[in-house]
Design an enzyme around this catalytic site. Structure first.
Site, mmCIF file in Angstrom:
data_model
loop_
_atom_site.group_PDB
_atom_site.id
_atom_site.type_symbol
_atom_site.label_atom_id
_atom_site.label_comp_id
_atom_site.label_asym_id
_atom_site.label_seq_id
_atom_site.Cartn_x
_atom_site.Cartn_y
_atom_site.Cartn_z
ATOM 1 N N GLY A 1 -43.910 -30.342 13.695
ATOM 2 C CA GLY A 1 -44.811 -31.386 13.210
ATOM 3 C C GLY A 1 -44.463 -32.696 13.867
ATOM 4 C CG HIS A 2 -44.254 -33.158 17.809
ATOM 5 N ND1 HIS A 2 -44.390 -32.778 19.112
ATOM 6 C CD2 HIS A 2 -43.208 -32.462 17.332
ATOM 7 C CE1 HIS A 2 -43.466 -31.896 19.402
ATOM 8 N NE2 HIS A 2 -42.749 -31.682 18.336
ATOM 9 C CE LYS B 1 -39.697 -32.715 19.717
ATOM 10 N NZ LYS B 1 -38.619 -32.442 18.763
ATOM 11 C CD GLN C 1 -39.688 -25.380 16.231
ATOM 12 O OE1 GLN C 1 -39.777 -24.870 17.334
ATOM 13 N NE2 GLN C 1 -40.754 -25.770 15.569
ATOM 14 C CG ASP D 1 -37.502 -32.898 11.383
ATOM 15 O OD1 ASP D 1 -38.668 -32.631 11.685
ATOM 16 O OD2 ASP D 1 -36.813 -32.200 10.623
HETATM 17 P P1 IMP Z 1 -39.091 -21.338 10.786
HETATM 18 O O1 IMP Z 1 -39.118 -21.927 12.150
HETATM 19 O O2 IMP Z 1 -40.320 -21.692 9.960
HETATM 20 O O3 IMP Z 1 -38.815 -19.877 10.796
HETATM 21 O O4 IMP Z 1 -37.877 -22.017 9.994
HETATM 22 C C1 IMP Z 1 -36.514 -21.746 10.360
HETATM 23 C C2 IMP Z 1 -35.657 -22.991 10.134
HETATM 24 O O5 IMP Z 1 -36.018 -23.974 11.119
HETATM 25 C C3 IMP Z 1 -35.834 -23.683 8.790
HETATM 26 O O6 IMP Z 1 -34.594 -24.246 8.421
HETATM 27 C C4 IMP Z 1 -36.832 -24.786 9.076
HETATM 28 O O7 IMP Z 1 -36.722 -25.849 8.163
HETATM 29 C C5 IMP Z 1 -36.394 -25.179 10.474
HETATM 30 N N1 IMP Z 1 -37.482 -25.763 11.276
HETATM 31 C C6 IMP Z 1 -38.494 -25.106 11.866
HETATM 32 N N2 IMP Z 1 -39.268 -25.950 12.560
HETATM 33 C C7 IMP Z 1 -38.740 -27.171 12.414
HETATM 34 C C8 IMP Z 1 -39.070 -28.467 12.935
HETATM 35 O O8 IMP Z 1 -40.042 -28.656 13.688
HETATM 36 N N3 IMP Z 1 -38.241 -29.499 12.555
HETATM 37 C C9 IMP Z 1 -37.161 -29.300 11.770
HETATM 38 N N4 IMP Z 1 -36.807 -28.116 11.263
HETATM 39 C C10 IMP Z 1 -37.589 -27.055 11.590
#
Ligand code: IMP
Length: 422
Positions: free
Chosen positions: A43-44, A19, A225, A16
């Site tokens: 989620g971009h 990007k 991420q 977040d």
């Molecule tokens: P997962 O990727 O859905 O397994 O989530 C694992 C952890 O990564 C959680 O704390 C999510 O909130 C975090 N997370 C996963 N994808 C994103 C992202 O694109 N942005 C921010 N946090 C993320």
């Protein structure tokens, strides 16, 4: 951008970092834009042609006519969500089929992977990770267990392969006592997504990318991420399940380390985190609420409130080291405009121990701060570094000195013109 090289654009904290705001600055310069890790947990948010899009699995180069877009082997893909995302883009007038190639080696997220994600989280109780619920962890687990289904599988004997993996998942769900679900509708849509995917070139993208690199083409590896959510280098176990750092670019696209060019590390002028896990700079007070409100810190995928705090140099130094960041990109500087003083976390303290390097277990550490004067003037209209107020310039100088890395791009407002190169 260098010919024959792969530049990486990485969020280097907890994701977040914004990007989506800078991709339209970056992507037109590259011949190929590739996603190398993660899936629809990303989620971009991108504003293009006055319209807002949330890209999950599709690379941001899709908005540029010339670019080839690649979903690499390191990614996981949910056919139903992919179809929805692609159809939204098609409805907005973007043609995709000849410009989006998908690795046959990328793994498929099944509807039952999403159930497993929920079941595992429920079983963890108070230790839950706070996942996005998109089935990311269970899909990468199956990849590592060597039972996963890959994109290439949809082309041959798919119904049997699908039924076998689904039965395995159902058994685990029964063992966990997680039986109250009905995925018939979801499954039908998922199968439609599988059929829909077949119109795209499902290729050996690592071979394609290396051929294009040999021809002198440039590649942008678009991260998702953030570095501290990396399965190896993040705040384990509160992490995602893929390699979100620069090493993931090599494995997730099949490119050699010597092909890597610039590593752009994106961070915000303050910190946020979604989901559970250690976050020493988290503010539970009015300042945290102010950062969240001014920065609109609500998740693009889940809509959850993001946890907020001051900038964390311990985390940033670690991420810069792991990724070999060559250029920093600072986003959302204007969110700090109204603060009389600005804090910077320079170390963590636990009991009598103080450290400025990332500890093995970041739980229980509290932030040690230095305080800098705020600029208390709006940055949003500025387009030239020469006009920066002195305290803002001092903030940038301070960060560059501490991080030993140049901040090459500074964003001072959501407007695309407000991306200032230094
Ligand atoms: P997962 O990727 O859905 O397994 O989530 C694992 C952890 O990564 C959680 O704390 C999510 O909130 C975090 N997370 C996963 N994808 C994103 C992202 O694109 N942005 C921010 N946090 C993320």
């Amino acid at each position: 951008m260098e010919k024959g090289k792969v530049d990486a654009l990485l969020g280097i904290v907890f994701g977040d970092e914004g990007k989506g705001k800078v991709v339209d600055f970056f992507t037109p310069r590259y011949d190929v834009v590739a996603r190398f890790a993660g899936g629809p947990n990303a989620g971009h948010t991108i504003i293009f042609g006055g319209k807002k899009f949330v890209l999950r699995s599709i690379p941001s180069g899709i908005f540029n006519d010339g670019a080839l877009n690649v979903i690499g082997n390191g990614c996981v893909i949910a056919p139903d969500l992919f179809m929805q995302e692609a159809q939204e883009l098609e409805a907005a007038g973007y043609t995709l089929t000849d410009r989006l190639h998908i690795s046959r080696r990328a793994h498929l997220i099944l509807p039952t992977h999403r159930l497993l994600d929920r079941a595992y989280e429920a079983a963890k109780g108070k230790d839950k990770v706070g996942t996005t619920g998109k089935g990311i962890g269970p899909t990468y687990s199956d990849k590592a267990t060597r039972v996963g289904l890959r994109v290439g599988d949809i082309l041959e004997n798919f119904p049997e392969k699908y039924a076998r993996l689904k039965a395995r998942h159902e058994q685990i769900l029964r063992d966990l006592g997680f039986t109250d679900y009905d995925i018939a509708g979801e499954e039908a849509r998922w199968m439609q997504g599988v059929e829909y995917m077949k119109q795209f070139p499902l290729t050996d993208t690592e071979v394609e990318i290396n051929r294009l690199l040999a021809e002198g083409k440039s590649v942008l590896a678009e991260g998702a991420q953030g570095s501290l959510l990396d399965i190896d280098h993040g705040t384990y176990p509160f992490v995602s399940s893929s390699s979100t750092t620069v090493g993931g670019v090599c494995t997730g696209l099949g490119v050699a380390p010597q092909r890597i060019g610039h590593v752009y590390g994106i961070f915000k002028a303050y910190s946020t985190r979604v989901g559970s896990g250690p976050f020493p700079v988290e503010l539970f007070d009015e300042t945290g609420d102010r950062l969240r409100d001014i920065g609109h810190e609500y998740g693009a995928v889940t809509g959850r409130n993001r946890r907020c705090g001051w900038i964390d140099l311990v985390a940033l130094k670690y991420a810069i080291m792991i990724n070999g960041v060559t250029d920093l990109v600072m986003m959302k500087s204007d969110v700090l405009d109204t603060f009389a003083s600005i804090r910077v976390c320079t170390a963590y303290r636990k009991g009598g121990e103080v450290t400025d390097t990332m500890p093995y277990d970041t739980e229980g550490w509290e932030a040690v701060y230095e305080e800098l004067p705020g600029w208390q003037t709006p940055l949003t209209a500025l387009r030239d570094e020469a006009d920066f107020p002195a305290p803002f310039r001092a903030y940038i100088d301070y960060l560059e000195r501490e991080l030993q890395t140049p901040i090459k791009i500074v964003s001072v407002s959501p407007d695309r013109e407000a991306t200032i190169l230094r």
